[in-house]
Design an enzyme around this catalytic site. Structure first.
Site, PDB file in Angstrom:
ATOM      1  N   ASP A  91      47.322  24.113  48.771  1.00  0.00           N
ATOM      2  CA  ASP A  91      48.766  24.299  48.894  1.00  0.00           C
ATOM      3  C   ASP A  91      49.311  23.182  49.775  1.00  0.00           C
ATOM      4  OD1 ASP A  91      48.010  24.977  51.417  1.00  0.00           O
ATOM      5  OD2 ASP A  91      48.551  27.084  51.276  1.00  0.00           O
ATOM      6  N   ASP A 273      47.262  33.717  42.879  1.00  0.00           N
ATOM      7  CA  ASP A 273      46.403  33.714  44.067  1.00  0.00           C
ATOM      8  C   ASP A 273      46.947  34.738  45.034  1.00  0.00           C
ATOM      9  OD1 ASP A 273      47.449  32.310  46.886  1.00  0.00           O
ATOM     10  OD2 ASP A 273      48.721  31.918  45.157  1.00  0.00           O
ATOM     11  N   CYS A 311      31.652  49.418  37.651  1.00  0.00           N
ATOM     12  CA  CYS A 311      31.602  47.993  38.013  1.00  0.00           C
ATOM     13  C   CYS A 311      30.167  47.473  37.961  1.00  0.00           C
ATOM     14  CB  CYS A 311      32.183  47.818  39.418  1.00  0.00           C
ATOM     15  SG  CYS A 311      32.097  46.118  40.028  1.00  0.00           S
ATOM     16  N   CYS A 313      29.234  44.541  39.520  1.00  0.00           N
ATOM     17  CA  CYS A 313      29.078  43.479  40.521  1.00  0.00           C
ATOM     18  C   CYS A 313      27.762  43.643  41.280  1.00  0.00           C
ATOM     19  CB  CYS A 313      30.271  43.458  41.485  1.00  0.00           C
ATOM     20  SG  CYS A 313      30.206  44.681  42.814  1.00  0.00           S
ATOM     21  N   CYS A 316      27.865  46.809  43.600  1.00  0.00           N
ATOM     22  CA  CYS A 316      27.816  48.125  42.944  1.00  0.00           C
ATOM     23  C   CYS A 316      26.467  48.398  42.287  1.00  0.00           C
ATOM     24  CB  CYS A 316      28.956  48.241  41.928  1.00  0.00           C
ATOM     25  SG  CYS A 316      30.588  48.391  42.715  1.00  0.00           S
ATOM     26  N   HIS A 342      32.780  42.661  46.400  1.00  0.00           N
ATOM     27  CA  HIS A 342      33.191  43.599  45.352  1.00  0.00           C
ATOM     28  C   HIS A 342      34.628  43.339  44.920  1.00  0.00           C
ATOM     29  CE1 HIS A 342      34.142  47.165  43.039  1.00  0.00           C
ATOM     30  NE2 HIS A 342      35.220  47.274  43.807  1.00  0.00           N
TER      31      HIS A 342
END
Length: 378
Positions: A91, A273, A311, A313, A316, A342
Site C-alpha cells: 500500500d 484485503d 474444514c 486446513c 482442523c 485456520h
C-alpha cells in the site's frame, strides 16, 4: 507485463486471471495482510503457500520506518527478504500517514508527520511513496492518495479528490522514471490508482472517470470500510463499477467479512484485503461454514471437535477446539498461530469456492446460502 483476462461473468461477478512478473493470480482473490512483512500470529511464507495464499500485502509506511526501505533494497527487495515467491502488493503509506501519525500538515507537495516509532519527522508525497515502494520491489505499488475522514464535508471531499488525482499523475510519472533506472530491482512494478470521494456518489463517479483516463495497471476503491454502514459501501461500489475499466483488476481496500466479500464479488470486485481474519483469530474468534465461534466461551473447554468439522486446513485435521482454547487462555504462542492459520485458510478457501461457483455458474446460489450465515455469530 500485467494482463487481466476476464474468463467468465455471472451478473456483475467476474472470474478472471491476473498475470504478473511474480506469477498469475486467480481472481476473485483475498490478499493476506503482512503489515511488517509477516503475518501477525507466527505464520511463515511456507505456511502461507500451504494454506493457498496467492498475494501478500505489506505496508509501505511501516517498512519505511523499520527496518528501512533502503535496507530491504540492499537485501534484494521484499521477495528475497521474506522468501515469498508469489505476488506482493504494497500500500502507499497514505492510510497510515493520515491515521497513525500525528499529522502536521497536508500540502500540495505531500504530508509532513512524525514517526510512531521514534517521533522522527518524515515527509511523504507521491514521489517519496513511489521511491520507497520501488526499493521494496513489490509486484504492485499503490498510488499515494489522501484518506479523508468519514464523514467529510462535500467541499473538502471534492478538493481532496482533485488533489488525489493530481498526486496519481505524479505517482505515474515517478514510477515510469524509477522502472527505467538500471539499478531498479523490479522494473515491471505495477501501479494501481485509488478511487476516493467519501460516500458522495457523484464525486466517486467523477473521480473514477478521471483516474481511468490515466491507464493504470489496476484500480482500487479506497476510503470505505471505515465505519460507514455496509449499505453505503455497497451503494458506492455499484455506482463506481460501470466506470472501472473492464480489462483491469478491481480492488476493494480493507474489506472485509466473508459476507462483505460475497457482496463485493457480486458487484464486480476482483481483489480484497483485510486484517480482520488474523486479528480476530488472535482473540479466539474463528470462522466456520456455520458461522463465527468464540473459543473463549467456556462451552468449548472440553470440546474435542475441530474448529470447523467441514474444514480441511492443517489445524482442523489435527487439533481440537478444547486444546486451542487452552493454548489461547494460557497465552501460548501456538494458540495464536493455529487460530490465525485456520482463519486465513478459511478465507483463501472461501475465495477458491467462489471461483469454483463462478466457473460452474452457481455463484448466485452460493451467495444466497452463505452471505448471511458466514457473518453470523454462533
Amino acid at each position: 507485463m500485467a494482463k487481466y483476462t476476464l474468463l467468465k461473468k455471472e451478473g456483475n461477478a467476474r472470474r478472471g486471471t491476473f498475470e504478473t512478473v511474480h506469477g498469475t493470480v486467480q481472481t476473485p482473490a483475498f490478499m493476506n495482510v503482512a503489515t511488517a512483512a509477516a503475518i501477525k500470529g507466527g505464520l511463515s511464507t511456507e505456511d502461507l503457500e500451504n494454506i493457498g495464499c496467492q498475494v501478500m500485502l505489506c505496508n509501505t509506511y511501516h517498512l519505511h520506518v523499520r527496518p528501512g526501505d533502503d535496507l530491504v533494497a540492499d537485501m534484494g527487495g521484499l521477495h528475497r527478504f521474506t522468501d515469498w515467491k508469489r505476488p506482493i502488493l504494497t500500500d502507499s503509506g497514505g492510510f497510515q500517514v493520515f491515521s497513525l501519525a500525528k499529522l502536521n500538515q497536508i500540502k500540495e507537495e505531500g504530508v509532513t508527520f512524525h514517526s510512531h516509532v521514534n517521533g522522527k519527522k518524515i515527509f511523504m508525497g507521491p514521489e517519496e511513496s513511489m521511491q520507497i515502494q520501488s526499493h521494496l520491489a513489490s509486484t504492485i505499488a499503490m498510488a499515494f492518495d489522501e484518506c479523508v475522514e468519514n464523514p467529510a464535508t462535500y467541499n473538502y471531499a471534492k478538493q481532496s479528490c482533485a488533489r488525489t488525482l493530481r498526486w496519481l499523475k505524479r505517482c505515474k510519472a515517478e514510477m515510469e522514471r524509477l522502472n527505467a533506472l538500471p539499478d531498479t530491482i523490479n522494473k515491471s512494478q505495477l501501479l494501481f490508482g485509488i478511487n476516493q470521494g467519501c460516500t458522495y456518489d457523484d464525486l466517486r463517479v467523477w473521480h473514477m472517470q478521471e483516474i481511468a483516463k490515466l491507464d493504470c495497471d489496476g484500480y482500487a476503491i479506497g476510503g470505505l470500510a471505515v465505519g460507514e454502514p455496509a449499505e453505503d459501501m455497497y451503494r458506492i461500489i455499484s455506482a463506481v463499477e460501470p466506470y472501472m475499466p473492464a480489462d483491469k483488476p478491481r480492488y476493494l481496500m480493507g474489506v472485509g467479512t466473508p459476507g462483505n466479500i460475497l457482496e463485493g464479488v457480486s458487484r464486480g470486485v476482483d481483489l480484497f484485503d483485510c486484517v480482520m481474519p488474523s486479528r480476530n483469530a488472535r482473540h479466539g474468534h474463528l470462522f466456520t461454514k456455520d458461522g463465527i465461534i468464540n473459543l473463549n466461551n467456556a462451552k468449548y473447554a472440553r470440546d474435542d471437535k475441530p474448529i470447523d468439522p467441514k474444514c480441511d486446513c492443517p489445524v482442523c485435521r489435527r487439533y481440537s477446539r478444547g486444546y486451542i482454547r487452552h493454548l489461547l487462555k494460557a497465552g501460548e504462542m501456538l494458540g495464536m498461530r493455529l487460530a490465525v492459520m485456520h482463519n486465513l485458510y478459511f478465507y483463501n478457501n472461501l475465495m477458491a469456492e467462489i471461483r469454483q461457483a463462478l466457473d460452474n455458474g452457481s455463484f448466485a446460489q452460493y451467495k444466497s446460502e452463505y452471505c448471511v450465515k458466514l457473518d453470523t455469530r454462533i
